[in-house]
Design an enzyme around this catalytic site. Structure first.
Site, mmCIF file in Angstrom:
data_model
loop_
_atom_site.group_PDB
_atom_site.id
_atom_site.type_symbol
_atom_site.label_atom_id
_atom_site.label_comp_id
_atom_site.label_asym_id
_atom_site.label_seq_id
_atom_site.Cartn_x
_atom_site.Cartn_y
_atom_site.Cartn_z
ATOM 1 N N GLN A 44 2.673 -6.057 -3.249
ATOM 2 C CA GLN A 44 2.799 -6.067 -1.783
ATOM 3 C C GLN A 44 4.012 -5.231 -1.359
ATOM 4 O O GLN A 44 4.309 -4.227 -1.987
ATOM 5 C CB GLN A 44 2.872 -7.502 -1.246
ATOM 6 C CG GLN A 44 1.573 -8.269 -1.336
ATOM 7 C CD GLN A 44 1.480 -9.130 -2.548
ATOM 8 O OE1 GLN A 44 2.440 -9.690 -3.025
ATOM 9 N NE2 GLN A 44 0.286 -9.247 -3.094
ATOM 10 N N GLY A 93 -3.372 -4.484 -4.760
ATOM 11 C CA GLY A 93 -4.300 -3.477 -5.264
ATOM 12 C C GLY A 93 -3.542 -2.196 -5.549
ATOM 13 O O GLY A 93 -3.231 -1.438 -4.641
ATOM 14 N N HIS A 94 -3.183 -1.972 -6.808
ATOM 15 C CA HIS A 94 -2.405 -0.791 -7.182
ATOM 16 C C HIS A 94 -3.360 0.286 -7.692
ATOM 17 O O HIS A 94 -4.003 0.129 -8.721
ATOM 18 C CB HIS A 94 -1.359 -1.148 -8.237
ATOM 19 C CG HIS A 94 -0.299 -2.072 -7.710
ATOM 20 N ND1 HIS A 94 0.750 -2.547 -8.474
ATOM 21 C CD2 HIS A 94 -0.113 -2.604 -6.477
ATOM 22 C CE1 HIS A 94 1.520 -3.317 -7.730
ATOM 23 N NE2 HIS A 94 1.002 -3.379 -6.523
ATOM 24 N N LYS A 99 2.500 2.248 -5.148
ATOM 25 C CA LYS A 99 3.269 1.787 -6.303
ATOM 26 C C LYS A 99 2.573 2.066 -7.625
ATOM 27 O O LYS A 99 3.218 2.411 -8.620
ATOM 28 C CB LYS A 99 3.555 0.284 -6.174
ATOM 29 C CG LYS A 99 4.472 -0.062 -5.007
ATOM 30 C CD LYS A 99 4.734 -1.555 -4.910
ATOM 31 C CE LYS A 99 3.539 -2.340 -4.440
ATOM 32 N NZ LYS A 99 3.116 -2.020 -3.061
ATOM 33 N N ASP A 149 0.823 -1.225 0.000
ATOM 34 C CA ASP A 149 0.000 0.000 0.000
ATOM 35 C C ASP A 149 0.855 1.272 0.000
ATOM 36 O O ASP A 149 0.421 2.317 0.474
ATOM 37 C CB ASP A 149 -0.947 0.032 1.217
ATOM 38 C CG ASP A 149 -1.765 -1.235 1.363
ATOM 39 O OD1 ASP A 149 -2.368 -1.640 0.363
ATOM 40 O OD2 ASP A 149 -1.787 -1.809 2.462
#
Length: 427
Positions: free
Chosen positions: A222, A40-41, A16, A13
């Site tokens: 991650q 989740g980008h 990225k 988080d």
């Protein structure tokens, strides 16, 4: 030409997606090298937020080819939803999306096994996203997983049924109710899409691209503190998240690696269970969560928040061989009169900057250094020189402590809200 790597230096988080999107215009190829749809980008473009779970974050750059590497595990239905979402805003990613035949497939029963295992742990849950990532990697290392290339074989249905039956036998050991019917229907629609995409031997594709002087950015998922070997075990993900993983997750040799960009928030967050030495349980922690909108992009769970942990950050910089540090969400600290940074740990009767073997089962006291806040809005800042003096001093302190240049600073969620501190970012 060499491959540059971009990855997270905390518990994920870190921001990225936005940074890959920003850097992608300098590259021909963006290649995701590990993880699965537990990532989740988030990208914010023209006021709209987009979350990518499997597709690389170069998706919104028209001239960039996006590659899903062999180190990634793929949920076909999640991938289909991402493709459909991009199509709905006019982005036809299928033309620029390549998938490694050696990437492993997440089956519906993998997700059931994940949920059943986590349910059985009760209070000892590790905080799994329940996306089937762990069971899929277990089948990969157990040498009986299904790979994307298997979709092209004449006996794919037979292979699928054999692995499904194995999972059903395992599920007999759990007191857990489930219904596979809808999940399998959705999975089939994802499989149909995957078969239409360009399925490649990623190792040959990328190495041939390097010979043609193509610029490649390897994108991690991650964060380094979730690495299966070097993270806060057992509260980690199921893959290697550090820079060395880019080599085996894409089929490129170590001597092909160039720049290594690492991303850190100006503070720390973590989703789910696990040790978090600098976690805050006071008004400052709640303020960080509220101002930073700290809720998981994949799970929606509220993130735990704390001051930046510099010993942990220095540890990850060492593991990754970092050449450039990118600092995100510095604007979240705008309204703090003062801020803190953890500069050392106290445990076992000593003060040190080294992480212990087992963060989860040791009593750690974080040693903090306090800094004067800038207490002003910085969203309009165009360059490093125009930032408040107290903020500039803080950033220079971080560079000296961490012994790595900070080359890019994010001062807002939008794509354009970035300050380049050094031209080295374009190396």
């Amino acid at each position: 030409m060499q491959v540059d790597i971009l990855l997270g230096l905390q518990w994920g988080d870190e921001g990225k997606g936005k940074i890959v999107d920003y850097l992608a215009s300098n590259y021909d190829i963006v290649a995701r090298f590990q993880g699965g749809p537990n990532a989740g980008h988030t990208l914010k473009i023209n006021g709209k937020s987009f979350v990518l779970h499997t597709i690389p974050s170069g998706a919104f750059q028209k001239n960039v080819t996006n590659v899903i590497g062999n180190g990634v595990v793929i949920d076909p239905f999640t991938l289909k939803k991402e493709v459909d979402n991009l199509n709905s805003v006019g982005v036809d990613i299928s033309k620029n999306l390549l998938v490694s035949q050696k990437a492993h497939l997440i089956l519906p029963t993998h997700k059931v096994l994940d949920a059943a295992s986590e349910h059985k742990k009760g209070q000892s849950k590790i905080g799994s996203t329940l996306r089937g990532i762990g069971p899929t990697y277990m089948d990969k290392t157990g040498r009986n997983g299904l790979r994307v290339g298997d979709l092209l074989s004449s006996n794919f249905d037979e292979k699928y049924q054999a692995l499904k039956n194995k999972h059903l036998d395992l599920l007999g050991n759990y007191d857990f109710d489930f219904d596979l019917a809808q999940a399998e229907q959705e999975w089939e629609t994802g499989i149909e899409l995957l078969r239409k995409l360009q399925l490649i031997n990623v190792e040959y594709y990328l190495n041939n691209a390097l010979e043609k002087n193509k610029r490649i950015l390897a994108e991690g998922a991650q964060g380094s503190m979730l690495d299966i070997d070097f993270g806060t075990y057992p509260f980690v993900t199921s893959s290697n998240t550090i820079s060395a993983s880019a080599c085996k997750g894409l089929g490129i040799a170590p001597n092909k690696i160039g720049e290594i960009y690492g991303i850190s928030k100006a503070y720390c967050t973590r989703v789910g269970s696990g040790p978090f030495p600098s976690e805050l349980f006071d008004e400052d922690g709640e303020k960080l969560r509220k101002v930073g909108n700290e809720f998981g992009a994949t799970t929606g769970r509220p993130r735990r928040c704390g001051w930046i942990d510099l010993p942990a950050l220095k540890y990850c910089i060492m593991l990754n061989g970092l050449t450039q540090l990118i600092l995100t969400k510095i604007d979240v600290l705008n309204s703090f009169k003062s801020i803190k940074a953890g500069t050392a740990y106290r445990y076992d009767g000593k003060e040190t900057q080294e992480l212990p073997f087992d963060l989860d089962n040791i009593d750690i006291e974080v040693v903090y250094q306090r800094f004067e806040g800038w207490d002003t809005e910085i969203s309009g800042a165009q360059n490093f020189e125009t930032l408040p003096q107290t903020l500039k001093q803080y950033i220079l302190f971080l560079e000296k402590y961490l012994n790595v240049p900070i080359t890019l600073i994010s001062n807002g969620p939008e794509r354009e809200a970035l300050i380049s501190k050094s031209s080295a970012i374009y190396a």
